[in-house]
Scaffold this motif. Sequence first.
Motif, PDB file in Angstrom:
ATOM      1  N   ARG A 113      39.439  35.901  50.520  1.00 29.81           N
ATOM      2  CA  ARG A 113      38.734  37.106  50.059  1.00 29.81           C
ATOM      3  C   ARG A 113      38.856  37.144  48.532  1.00 29.81           C
ATOM      4  O   ARG A 113      39.750  37.780  47.983  1.00 29.81           O
ATOM      5  N   GLU A 114      37.950  36.462  47.856  1.00 28.31           N
ATOM      6  CA  GLU A 114      38.111  36.286  46.418  1.00 28.31           C
ATOM      7  C   GLU A 114      37.925  37.574  45.618  1.00 28.31           C
ATOM      8  O   GLU A 114      38.583  37.770  44.592  1.00 28.31           O
ATOM      9  N   GLN A 115      37.022  38.455  46.074  1.00 28.27           N
ATOM     10  CA  GLN A 115      36.889  39.741  45.386  1.00 28.27           C
ATOM     11  C   GLN A 115      38.183  40.552  45.501  1.00 28.27           C
ATOM     12  O   GLN A 115      38.650  41.151  44.527  1.00 28.27           O
ATOM     13  N   LEU A 116      38.777  40.539  46.689  1.00 23.38           N
ATOM     14  CA  LEU A 116      40.052  41.228  46.887  1.00 23.38           C
ATOM     15  C   LEU A 116      41.153  40.570  46.062  1.00 23.38           C
ATOM     16  O   LEU A 116      42.061  41.259  45.571  1.00 23.38           O
ATOM     17  N   LEU A 117      41.083  39.261  45.907  1.00 21.41           N
ATOM     18  CA  LEU A 117      42.072  38.529  45.109  1.00 21.41           C
ATOM     19  C   LEU A 117      42.199  39.142  43.719  1.00 21.41           C
ATOM     20  O   LEU A 117      43.304  39.463  43.252  1.00 21.41           O
ATOM     21  N   VAL A 118      41.061  39.312  43.061  1.00 18.80           N
ATOM     22  CA  VAL A 118      41.076  39.869  41.712  1.00 18.80           C
ATOM     23  C   VAL A 118      41.407  41.360  41.748  1.00 18.80           C
ATOM     24  O   VAL A 118      42.186  41.862  40.927  1.00 18.80           O
ATOM     25  N   GLY A 119      40.848  42.072  42.712  1.00 19.91           N
ATOM     26  CA  GLY A 119      41.144  43.502  42.815  1.00 19.91           C
ATOM     27  C   GLY A 119      42.612  43.780  43.065  1.00 19.91           C
ATOM     28  O   GLY A 119      43.191  44.701  42.483  1.00 19.91           O
ATOM     29  N   ALA A 120      43.239  42.969  43.923  1.00 25.38           N
ATOM     30  CA  ALA A 120      44.671  43.146  44.183  1.00 25.38           C
ATOM     31  C   ALA A 120      45.483  42.845  42.934  1.00 25.38           C
ATOM     32  O   ALA A 120      46.459  43.546  42.628  1.00 25.38           O
ATOM     33  N   LEU A 164      39.544  44.529  36.052  1.00 19.38           N
ATOM     34  CA  LEU A 164      40.425  44.189  34.935  1.00 19.38           C
ATOM     35  C   LEU A 164      39.896  44.787  33.632  1.00 19.38           C
ATOM     36  O   LEU A 164      40.540  45.633  33.019  1.00 19.38           O
ATOM     37  N   GLY A 165      38.699  44.361  33.211  1.00 17.37           N
ATOM     38  CA  GLY A 165      38.186  44.778  31.908  1.00 17.37           C
ATOM     39  C   GLY A 165      37.960  46.273  31.794  1.00 17.37           C
ATOM     40  O   GLY A 165      38.473  46.923  30.874  1.00 17.37           O
ATOM     41  N   GLN A 187      39.042  48.732  33.600  1.00 17.61           N
ATOM     42  CA  GLN A 187      40.254  49.539  33.779  1.00 17.61           C
ATOM     43  C   GLN A 187      41.285  49.308  32.682  1.00 17.61           C
ATOM     44  O   GLN A 187      42.294  50.017  32.628  1.00 17.61           O
ATOM     45  N   GLY A 188      41.032  48.319  31.833  1.00 15.48           N
ATOM     46  CA  GLY A 188      41.923  48.094  30.702  1.00 15.48           C
ATOM     47  C   GLY A 188      43.273  47.524  31.079  1.00 15.48           C
ATOM     48  O   GLY A 188      44.286  47.852  30.453  1.00 15.48           O
ATOM     49  N   VAL A 189      43.294  46.679  32.121  1.00 14.87           N
ATOM     50  CA  VAL A 189      44.549  46.031  32.508  1.00 14.87           C
ATOM     51  C   VAL A 189      44.389  44.517  32.395  1.00 14.87           C
ATOM     52  O   VAL A 189      43.277  43.989  32.378  1.00 14.87           O
ATOM     53  N   GLY A 190      45.509  43.831  32.335  1.00 12.70           N
ATOM     54  CA  GLY A 190      45.487  42.386  32.150  1.00 12.70           C
ATOM     55  C   GLY A 190      46.023  41.631  33.347  1.00 12.70           C
ATOM     56  O   GLY A 190      46.674  42.202  34.234  1.00 12.70           O
ATOM     57  N   ALA A 191      45.726  40.354  33.361  1.00 14.11           N
ATOM     58  CA  ALA A 191      46.236  39.447  34.376  1.00 14.11           C
ATOM     59  C   ALA A 191      46.117  38.038  33.830  1.00 14.11           C
ATOM     60  O   ALA A 191      45.433  37.794  32.824  1.00 14.11           O
ATOM     61  N   VAL A 192      46.785  37.103  34.498  1.00 12.78           N
ATOM     62  CA  VAL A 192      46.658  35.684  34.164  1.00 12.78           C
ATOM     63  C   VAL A 192      45.864  35.037  35.291  1.00 12.78           C
ATOM     64  O   VAL A 192      46.357  34.912  36.412  1.00 12.78           O
ATOM     65  N   LEU A 193      44.626  34.662  35.019  1.00 12.92           N
ATOM     66  CA  LEU A 193      43.805  33.962  35.988  1.00 12.92           C
ATOM     67  C   LEU A 193      43.984  32.462  35.766  1.00 12.92           C
ATOM     68  O   LEU A 193      43.744  31.973  34.664  1.00 12.92           O
ATOM     69  N   VAL A 194      44.413  31.753  36.793  1.00 10.87           N
ATOM     70  CA  VAL A 194      44.688  30.320  36.685  1.00 10.87           C
ATOM     71  C   VAL A 194      43.801  29.594  37.681  1.00 10.87           C
ATOM     72  O   VAL A 194      43.929  29.789  38.893  1.00 10.87           O
ATOM     73  N   SER A 195      42.927  28.745  37.170  1.00 10.28           N
ATOM     74  CA  SER A 195      41.975  28.066  38.049  1.00 10.28           C
ATOM     75  C   SER A 195      42.366  26.618  38.287  1.00 10.28           C
ATOM     76  O   SER A 195      43.197  26.042  37.579  1.00 10.28           O
ATOM     77  N   VAL A 236      51.748  34.146  30.647  1.00  6.29           N
ATOM     78  CA  VAL A 236      52.523  35.153  31.367  1.00  6.29           C
ATOM     79  C   VAL A 236      53.268  36.058  30.390  1.00  6.29           C
ATOM     80  O   VAL A 236      53.417  37.263  30.632  1.00  6.29           O
ATOM     81  N   ALA A 237      53.707  35.489  29.267  1.00  5.94           N
ATOM     82  CA  ALA A 237      54.474  36.264  28.284  1.00  5.94           C
ATOM     83  C   ALA A 237      53.590  37.112  27.378  1.00  5.94           C
ATOM     84  O   ALA A 237      54.112  37.865  26.552  1.00  5.94           O
ATOM     85  N   ALA A 238      52.263  37.017  27.542  1.00  8.63           N
ATOM     86  CA  ALA A 238      51.351  37.688  26.614  1.00  8.63           C
ATOM     87  C   ALA A 238      51.148  39.154  26.969  1.00  8.63           C
ATOM     88  O   ALA A 238      50.012  39.623  27.128  1.00  8.63           O
ATOM     89  N   GLY A 239      52.227  39.890  27.099  1.00 10.87           N
ATOM     90  CA  GLY A 239      52.145  41.338  27.328  1.00 10.87           C
ATOM     91  C   GLY A 239      51.277  41.683  28.509  1.00 10.87           C
ATOM     92  O   GLY A 239      51.512  41.231  29.629  1.00 10.87           O
ATOM     93  N   ASP A 240      50.232  42.464  28.264  1.00 12.87           N
ATOM     94  CA  ASP A 240      49.280  42.840  29.311  1.00 12.87           C
ATOM     95  C   ASP A 240      47.891  42.286  29.011  1.00 12.87           C
ATOM     96  O   ASP A 240      46.882  42.842  29.450  1.00 12.87           O
ATOM     97  N   ASP A 241      47.833  41.193  28.274  1.00 12.83           N
ATOM     98  CA  ASP A 241      46.553  40.607  27.897  1.00 12.83           C
ATOM     99  C   ASP A 241      45.835  40.002  29.097  1.00 12.83           C
ATOM    100  O   ASP A 241      46.444  39.644  30.107  1.00 12.83           O
ATOM    101  N   LYS A 242      44.524  39.847  28.939  1.00 15.15           N
ATOM    102  CA  LYS A 242      43.698  39.147  29.915  1.00 15.15           C
ATOM    103  C   LYS A 242      43.612  37.685  29.500  1.00 15.15           C
ATOM    104  O   LYS A 242      43.094  37.371  28.416  1.00 15.15           O
ATOM    105  N   VAL A 243      44.131  36.789  30.344  1.00 16.56           N
ATOM    106  CA  VAL A 243      44.228  35.372  29.984  1.00 16.56           C
ATOM    107  C   VAL A 243      43.678  34.512  31.112  1.00 16.56           C
ATOM    108  O   VAL A 243      43.980  34.744  32.293  1.00 16.56           O
TER     109      VAL A 243
END
Length: 305
Positions: free
Chosen positions: A51-58, A90-91, A93-101, A149-156
């Motif tokens: 469930r890829e949409q849920l993946l990002v939402g979670a 993410l964008g 709502q102003g929150v960050g995550a580390v997306l790793v493909s 991971v160490a980049a605070g709450d940035d979107k990476v």
Amino acid sequence: MDTMRDRFAPVVSRLLDEDPRVAVVLAEIGMADFKETRSRHPDRVINVGIREQLLVGAGAGLALTGLRPVVHTFASFLIERPFEQVKLDLGHQGVGAVLVSAAASFDWPAGGYTHMAPGDVALLDTLDGWTVHVPGHPDEAETLLRHAVAAGDDKVYVRLSVQSNAEALPVDGSRFLTVREGRAGVVLAVGPMLDAVLAATDGLDVTVLYATTVRPFDAAALRRAAETAGPDVVLVEPYLAGTSTSAANDALADLPHRVLGLGVGRRELRRYGQIDEHVAAHGLDAASLRERIGQFLRAGAGAQS
């Protein structure tokens, strides 16, 4: 040598042990690599199923609680399929995550076009505030994962690939590196394109820059190189051709210059073959790059004479 993705689970598992803020969110893919880690951290290794949409939402929900989520699957399922969630959850709502493909542009040809994502970085360019890392070696992948991971709450976004250079360089998560200096043009190699670029430019009087962090784009480094090596710039990227040409043009906006963007073409290759066949078909092998770079530089030299 192990691949970048081989390095992913051990690095993130250590980060889960070290930092109580870190959580990992998966959509089946890669779950087996976290089996032992999940026994230690059952509340921070989360599998949402296919469930890829849920993946990002979670992942965004975890970020809202103060955690630092690392979200992983193939690039086409991480950036393209749930793009609305990347944009809003993410964008907006102003929150960050580390997306790793994984799988990159065409790392698993047998999987077909559904598992290819040459447009991922270009798609993220439509959004604000993303850092994009494109390592060219497993050691660089480990370094950049830790930076992310160490980049605070940035979107990476960290783009892993099975394609790799023979040796790692000391990347720092921000600057372009100068690998070779010349006076007849600048060639910027991104991530796993470096070895092919070095082979293609052997004997040419060009400056070679190496980029593993492409957003933010290190405009100052490109500008310094162009001021010394001249106004002809070639970008060699392992994803959609032309993805960074606008960034290069912006960096050199007040200087007369020429930019050539080389990368994966827009035409879909329906005979999936092997990785090296895709590389050659898109003109990203050393011989093709040498011809295309040489032709571009010769045209520029002729115009100036």
